[in-house]
Design an enzyme around this catalytic site. Structure first.
Site, PDB file in Angstrom:
ATOM      1  N   TYR A 142       7.476  -8.440 -11.874  1.00  8.12           N
ATOM      2  CA  TYR A 142       6.028  -8.260 -11.932  1.00  8.12           C
ATOM      3  C   TYR A 142       5.683  -7.453 -13.182  1.00  8.12           C
ATOM      4  O   TYR A 142       6.157  -6.338 -13.368  1.00  8.12           O
ATOM      5  CB  TYR A 142       5.602  -7.532 -10.659  1.00  8.12           C
ATOM      6  CG  TYR A 142       4.154  -7.160 -10.527  1.00  8.12           C
ATOM      7  CD1 TYR A 142       3.153  -7.778 -11.257  1.00  8.12           C
ATOM      8  CD2 TYR A 142       3.776  -6.161  -9.635  1.00  8.12           C
ATOM      9  CE1 TYR A 142       1.824  -7.420 -11.091  1.00  8.12           C
ATOM     10  CE2 TYR A 142       2.455  -5.807  -9.459  1.00  8.12           C
ATOM     11  CZ  TYR A 142       1.480  -6.432 -10.200  1.00  8.12           C
ATOM     12  OH  TYR A 142       0.169  -6.067 -10.036  1.00  8.12           O
ATOM     13  N   LYS A 146       5.470 -12.643 -12.117  1.00  3.80           N
ATOM     14  CA  LYS A 146       4.037 -12.443 -11.863  1.00  3.80           C
ATOM     15  C   LYS A 146       3.456 -11.755 -13.089  1.00  3.80           C
ATOM     16  O   LYS A 146       3.859 -10.643 -13.435  1.00  3.80           O
ATOM     17  CB  LYS A 146       3.822 -11.589 -10.613  1.00  3.80           C
ATOM     18  CG  LYS A 146       2.361 -11.248 -10.333  1.00  3.80           C
ATOM     19  CD  LYS A 146       2.236 -10.420  -9.058  1.00  3.80           C
ATOM     20  CE  LYS A 146       0.817  -9.861  -8.906  1.00  3.80           C
ATOM     21  NZ  LYS A 146       0.761  -8.847  -7.819  1.00  3.80           N
TER      22      LYS A 146
END
Lengths: 293, 293, 293, 293
Positions: free
Chosen positions: D137, D165
């Protein structure tokens, strides 16, 4: 917000110089001709790509006339007339109108950071001296001013400011424009690597120097998108993505001049302090170009 | 790194215009005279404060001549000759030298982001056409280019590039210059709110428009520091700090023009799109000025 | 704004770990002892240097007690008690007070960007649970929040928030604090490369990890400045400038740990993901250290 | 790059607290249930929205178990296990795997700016302790580290790091990922205002807290896009654009908590220092919500 004479791929020619440092008008006309016959939906001389701020008044005037003459009404012509002072901007805008330009493009060039009121007054004064439409151009990287969506909204209240060219590279600006200025706002994308996102966001067109090098791929992106062929649009975008990034990173005049030479077309000389790409950069560009055909 | 004809407070006059939009040379000369008689150690026309980029070639030339004539050798004169193209920079630099300038100041003005090699070539070409020294000026906020310490080091290898004016507003740049270019590097501070820190860091002088409004306080800061009267220097700095911040935030030409009017001295008109301070801004400036006397 | 128990060089010990990953309390105490005997005017455990956010509650408590015991009242102790939640900050602040800390330091740690009101409430809640003074610490680079001068002004209205540690690296923040919070505002510099400028601006002291490596040079800068020996202060600063830049660039825990080893003192292990300097970085540090003696 | 168990709209529940400051597990389960029955394609507890960094280890564990139990295999579950230290990240990742999580999400939380090597080692250590996939992420705004595309490329070489992400808010990062990591790279959009652009760029899914408030509109955007209904996708996007901007600007936990209350659903209390929206902010949110139905 009517009177929007542009759409699609609006192509920006470079301004070529001869070895004596003078503008090479003959070569310029041939570069304009290439852009027209290769399918551009509009021609925009005297943009950043055309090194507008590096030119004398006389050079600007002859390039304006040469473009309009060469295009001969086949597609609309958008002439850059930006200048640091309001007085000179009015002068060049009126010249362009008289010479037959379809519209003018104006970026609020800034040495001293202008206030919003100063920028509105600048556009207002120019607009009152013209009857053709104006495209307001936002590009903080070259112009030094970042016009907020709120300011652009104010500018669009001036009757003949009918178009916006957004070049911040932030797609959320376009979302905001559309959401807060209405679905009918005529905004154009001026950031090459955002070509796909801008269409998705609802841009009317794409202002780009890329058609000097890869006109088919540029048009294919726009046309596929217009026809709802989403996968093809995405593919066309990714195929040209590296080239779009490269020409932005190296500076459009330098990169296009080199790319033309690599394609066997003269791009002329650059005006100092702008210098040609290095051998390494040119090799890199050559490799990228090979992936675009 | 010899031939450093400046030190102390180098004062920047504004360029006043008349109501017809023309440069008011008579008023300009009287503003220059004020700066000289108020004790400035040098005079620098055609800087950012003097709205250099908004002027025609003819205006630049007459302002250069007017300054040198008015100063009459009482203090050295540093003429701004920056231009987007190398050719025009050479032209104005040679004009300034012939007119009697002590040195010229050059910022690498940028529309297209210049590479380090392009900037070095730009300075090198100008330097070879001159015999007077050059001050290289780094100011990303107005010039659009941020010259790294490494690049400044390269520029100082050009024989008559002997001075640096640092205006990034980051005192650590000055620390770096002194640490890595040697104790003898001649750097000048161009960031008004850094006036105190820059002296502490070893700056030779302070390039500033503030002497148009508060010459005594400016000189008091410099003189106290030179004489080792640290507490007085600190006091003088804090007394003028609000004014220094204000004139930077509002833009020097606008703020100085308004301040002159508040002091009963004509500052002339501004050239559009630059506009006068609003009534509210002027009231704010008046309140700040009151704390400086 | 009374109750300011710190001045001068406030030294930050690192937190050393053993090869099993546990805090090495014995080694920690010896590092604290070095800082005290080398002349530091205050000791500040559990700062950024002491990797506060990487520690468990139990580790924080034992390090607090170890510091206070080892210092034994010779100099004041400033304990870092920052935590993401208000509840945990109160807990650690009360622990520190009970353990005998002179004051606590609190940075508003942020995962979600806090509003000014949230930050004021955070400090206010902690302050009400304590009777010792609080140093509010502004460091956007590590804490993620940049507290404006206006917010710091609000915090100083809380009775036992009596000190500010400014670590933005922007000396103009300190100018602003002094100009707008009054000459008596007790601000401390937390940005090593600003050591000289901060003293010039009126800082009461310097919060720094550098005394782990170069205590004499750190004290010489502060003492020379206090005694009005400006030239010596400037020289001391420039001699340590490269080291101050290096330890900031590499991260204080990593750089200090390596520097200690280079000086023949154990710095223990680091806690992952923090990793030791590379061999190249350590060689670079060694070369810089050689210029400091 | 196989083993990508997520696609579509991945919904992030908030973590509600009771008036005593404890996690309200019953309320949490009911909020998870709403997300599932409203059609979310995945559930992601302990994200930024779930205020992961403000929770104790015990709270994290009970929330992990509660989610998996409540979801009951209807959709995949992505558990946030980020922690400043590698040791604690391993601990929570293993806990999540054992509890039945489909995958874990890890952001390299940073107090001291981590080097690329430190980040790779961090992920590598965690990955070796797990057999379920990891979503890396990137969110500099909350995590403090901006992982370059080159670094993400290195992370994807770790066998069970199979998903990215991207939450920088820069769509060009996604273009770069797809162009340079291959068409098959599984990237997910974590920036709400980029929802449309990310799909256009080829994102597999959208990680968002918005389904707590406007699940139909979120799914409509994704489904229309998947089915090639471009105009509907664009319309759905612009209808929710203001809400997406609002919840990001105010902070997801605060905005979602207020939005739930406005919809007659309890959102529980927030954990200090996070505070509820002001009355004005809540009225603004109410007005925006009205445009989404």
């Amino acid at each position: 917000m009517t009177n929007v004479p542009f759409h699609g791929v609006i192509a920006y020619p470079i301004t070529p110089f001869d070895t004596a440092g003078k503008v090479d008008l003959g070569l310029f006309k041939s570069l304009v001709e290439r852009l027209v016959v290769n399918g551009s939906h509009g021609i925009a001389p005297l943009g950043s790509t055309g090194v507008l701020p590096y030119l004398t008044d006389e050079e600007k005037e002859s390039l304006t006339e040469a473009t309009i003459q060469q295009v001969g009404g086949r597609v609309p012509v958008l002439v850059g007339v930006s200048n640091l002072t309001t007085e000179r901007t009015v002068y060049h805008a009126k010249f362009a109108e008289k010479a037959g330009a379809t519209a003018v493009m104006i970026i609020p060039m800034s040495y001293w950071r202008l206030t919003d009121d100063e920028i509105v007054a600048h556009y207002d004064t120019v607009a009152q001296s013209l009857s053709i439409p104006i495209m307001a151009y936002n590009n903080p990287a070259t112009g030094g001013v970042d016009m907020s969506p709120a300011l652009l909204k104010r500018l669009l209240r001036i009757p003949n400011v009918t178009m916006i060219k957004e070049s911040t590279g932030d797609v959320q600006r376009m979302h905001y424009l559309r959401r807060h200025l209405g679905e009918e706002v005529a905004f154009f994308n001026g950031s090459n690597p955002l070509a796909l996102s801008a269409l998705a966001a609802g841009a009317r067109g794409w202002c780009t120097a890329a058609p000097n090098l890869i006109p088919k791929l540029n048009l294919q992106l726009f046309d596929s998108f217009q026809q709802g062929q989403w996968t093809q649009a995405q593919q066309a975008f990714y195929q040209q993505f590296d080239l779009l990034q490269f020409i932005v990173q190296k500076g459009l005049p330098r990169a296009i001049q080199a790319g033309l030479e690599l394609q066997g077309v003269s791009g002329g000389e650059l005006r100092a302090p702008l210098a040609k790409l290095t051998i390494e950069e040119k090799a890199q560009l050559n490799a990228i170009l090979a992936t675009c055909f």
